[in-house]
Design a protein around this motif. Sequence first.
Motif, PDB file in Angstrom:
ATOM      1  N   LEU A 260      31.612   2.882  22.878  1.00 10.93           N
ATOM      2  CA  LEU A 260      32.155   3.218  24.190  1.00 10.93           C
ATOM      3  C   LEU A 260      31.023   3.681  25.099  1.00 10.93           C
ATOM      4  O   LEU A 260      30.315   4.633  24.776  1.00 10.93           O
ATOM      5  CB  LEU A 260      33.216   4.318  24.061  1.00 10.93           C
ATOM      6  N   GLY A 261      30.846   2.997  26.216  1.00  8.93           N
ATOM      7  CA  GLY A 261      29.793   3.366  27.155  1.00  8.93           C
ATOM      8  C   GLY A 261      28.409   3.251  26.561  1.00  8.93           C
ATOM      9  O   GLY A 261      27.517   4.030  26.920  1.00  8.93           O
ATOM     10  N   CYS A 265      31.118   5.644  18.871  1.00 10.39           N
ATOM     11  CA  CYS A 265      32.347   6.390  19.149  1.00 10.39           C
ATOM     12  C   CYS A 265      33.158   6.538  17.865  1.00 10.39           C
ATOM     13  O   CYS A 265      33.319   5.581  17.106  1.00 10.39           O
ATOM     14  CB  CYS A 265      33.150   5.658  20.219  1.00 10.39           C
ATOM     15  N   SER A 291      34.013  14.029  23.404  1.00 14.49           N
ATOM     16  CA  SER A 291      33.991  13.591  24.792  1.00 14.49           C
ATOM     17  C   SER A 291      35.295  13.923  25.510  1.00 14.49           C
ATOM     18  O   SER A 291      35.287  14.397  26.639  1.00 14.49           O
ATOM     19  CB  SER A 291      33.724  12.078  24.860  1.00 14.49           C
ATOM     20  N   THR A 308      39.444   2.232  21.871  1.00 13.92           N
ATOM     21  CA  THR A 308      38.797   2.441  23.161  1.00 13.92           C
ATOM     22  C   THR A 308      38.042   1.168  23.522  1.00 13.92           C
ATOM     23  O   THR A 308      37.274   0.641  22.712  1.00 13.92           O
ATOM     24  CB  THR A 308      37.819   3.628  23.101  1.00 13.92           C
ATOM     25  N   MET A 310      36.637   0.362  27.149  1.00 13.37           N
ATOM     26  CA  MET A 310      35.536   0.557  28.089  1.00 13.37           C
ATOM     27  C   MET A 310      35.877   1.676  29.059  1.00 13.37           C
ATOM     28  O   MET A 310      37.042   2.032  29.268  1.00 13.37           O
ATOM     29  CB  MET A 310      35.259  -0.733  28.873  1.00 13.37           C
ATOM     30  N   PHE A 311      34.840   2.248  29.669  1.00 17.76           N
ATOM     31  CA  PHE A 311      35.017   3.212  30.739  1.00 17.76           C
ATOM     32  C   PHE A 311      35.276   2.476  32.052  1.00 17.76           C
ATOM     33  O   PHE A 311      34.877   1.311  32.218  1.00 17.76           O
ATOM     34  CB  PHE A 311      33.769   4.081  30.910  1.00 17.76           C
ATOM     35  N   SER A 312      35.930   3.158  32.971  1.00 15.55           N
ATOM     36  CA  SER A 312      36.036   2.631  34.338  1.00 15.55           C
ATOM     37  C   SER A 312      34.665   2.692  34.990  1.00 15.55           C
ATOM     38  O   SER A 312      33.726   3.299  34.460  1.00 15.55           O
ATOM     39  CB  SER A 312      37.052   3.448  35.141  1.00 15.55           C
ATOM     40  N   GLY A 315      33.450   6.108  35.414  1.00 19.00           N
ATOM     41  CA  GLY A 315      33.344   6.882  34.186  1.00 19.00           C
ATOM     42  C   GLY A 315      34.413   7.935  33.992  1.00 19.00           C
ATOM     43  O   GLY A 315      34.379   8.675  33.005  1.00 19.00           O
ATOM     44  N   LYS A 317      37.758   7.321  33.759  1.00 16.63           N
ATOM     45  CA  LYS A 317      38.882   6.795  32.989  1.00 16.63           C
ATOM     46  C   LYS A 317      38.350   5.939  31.850  1.00 16.63           C
ATOM     47  O   LYS A 317      37.243   5.414  31.922  1.00 16.63           O
ATOM     48  CB  LYS A 317      39.821   5.970  33.877  1.00 16.63           C
ATOM     49  N   VAL A 318      39.175   5.796  30.816  1.00 12.80           N
ATOM     50  CA  VAL A 318      38.822   4.940  29.692  1.00 12.80           C
ATOM     51  C   VAL A 318      40.002   4.008  29.420  1.00 12.80           C
ATOM     52  O   VAL A 318      41.166   4.424  29.473  1.00 12.80           O
ATOM     53  CB  VAL A 318      38.465   5.771  28.441  1.00 12.80           C
ATOM     54  N   TRP A 333      45.007   2.894  31.092  1.00 15.80           N
ATOM     55  CA  TRP A 333      43.882   3.668  31.613  1.00 15.80           C
ATOM     56  C   TRP A 333      44.206   5.144  31.412  1.00 15.80           C
ATOM     57  O   TRP A 333      45.215   5.644  31.907  1.00 15.80           O
ATOM     58  CB  TRP A 333      43.663   3.390  33.100  1.00 15.80           C
TER      59      TRP A 333
END
Length: 385
Positions: A260-261, A265, A291, A308, A310-312, A315, A317-318, A333
């Motif tokens: 993730l990001g 994770c 996190s 999970t 991806m992040f918006s 950053g 929202k996921v 989201w």
Amino acid sequence: MMSNLLQELIAEILIRLPVKSVVRFLCVSKEWYALITSSYFIKMHLKFSIETNRDRTLILNEEDFAPASHYFSAVQFSSKHNRFGKTVEIYQPLLNWVVSDYCDGLVCLHKGHEKQDVAIWNPLVRKYRRFPFEPIEEPSGLSDVRFSHLAFGYDPHNDDYKVLRVIEFYMEDMIGMEFEVKVCSMRSPTWKKIDEQWPNMVICCWKSVALNGDVYWLVADRDGQHRMSLLAFNLATEKFRLYGTPVPLENYLSTFLDVLGGLLCCIVHDYTFCDVYLMKKYGVESSWTRSFKIEKNVLCRDFEYFRTLMFSTNGKKVLLEEHPECGRTNLIWYDIEKKRCYRVKNRSFPYVFKVAICIGSLLLLDGDNVIDPTQKENKRKRKRN
């Protein structure tokens, strides 16, 4: 000199364009074709896509228990509002193959429970490459009880994309066991057996993840204590290494790994909540940090597990892929600050599906073409007429 400057300027412009536009420019001239298909340009284009989250596309593998699998793509058309466009059916390169993993815009496919057939597919450029069929070498004295696992990742040391296949063999009493580990790469498409000895541990999570040249599994001791660890396999050195987990995972209901990001994770499920930990410094156990936390009452009532994705872009929202015990797959989201969920409303999504995330990538431009079956049928009709 002016010619070189013009070529550099053209490259700088093309690097900033989405995949579909760049592919169209392959036929402009021999010079443009040579530029776009060069390894340097493909790497720079991918680097720009990763940095800007360009061409983020959902590849949805429909799971409706039909005789044939169906795939759909949905482009993230609004980065500000995190929306996805209407799905478009895309044609898989090989019939009835399913998604195993994905990396840098490439999707790893396999066929059958024992995963002896493997292929790599770039849905955005409609190219694929099939790896050679690799039979399973069953050790003597073991039963037919075995489990197959596939992992797919990038080896930055050798600039190569590799598939790792791990087979667990069990005795009839399910106590004695052996492992077979083989690797195959895009640069050298032949299966190679790994000599490094697998630790005396059992894989306890179906999903592996790949990051920074390593492949990770959640494993447990076989000494009766069931202590859980992270087992990493380096795709370059072909060596194993054990890492500690953020918390004693054996005390929780279930655990899953993800990326993730750009960070490793670890998702820990308890009865009423889920904790999401990120390894802030790669390879440093002490850098595990919680996190965010998700209370299960904000998710679906019959919630089973989530991934999970991806992040918006900001950053905050996921994106979660939520799988209820029965019923429809949901994309959600989750707002980390407000601790609220917003379901992705898109009527064109299949009822039950799994997601692969693709970014803009020109990898595999030299692969085999994915044939659109409707085009083949139209050609046959034209010939008859």
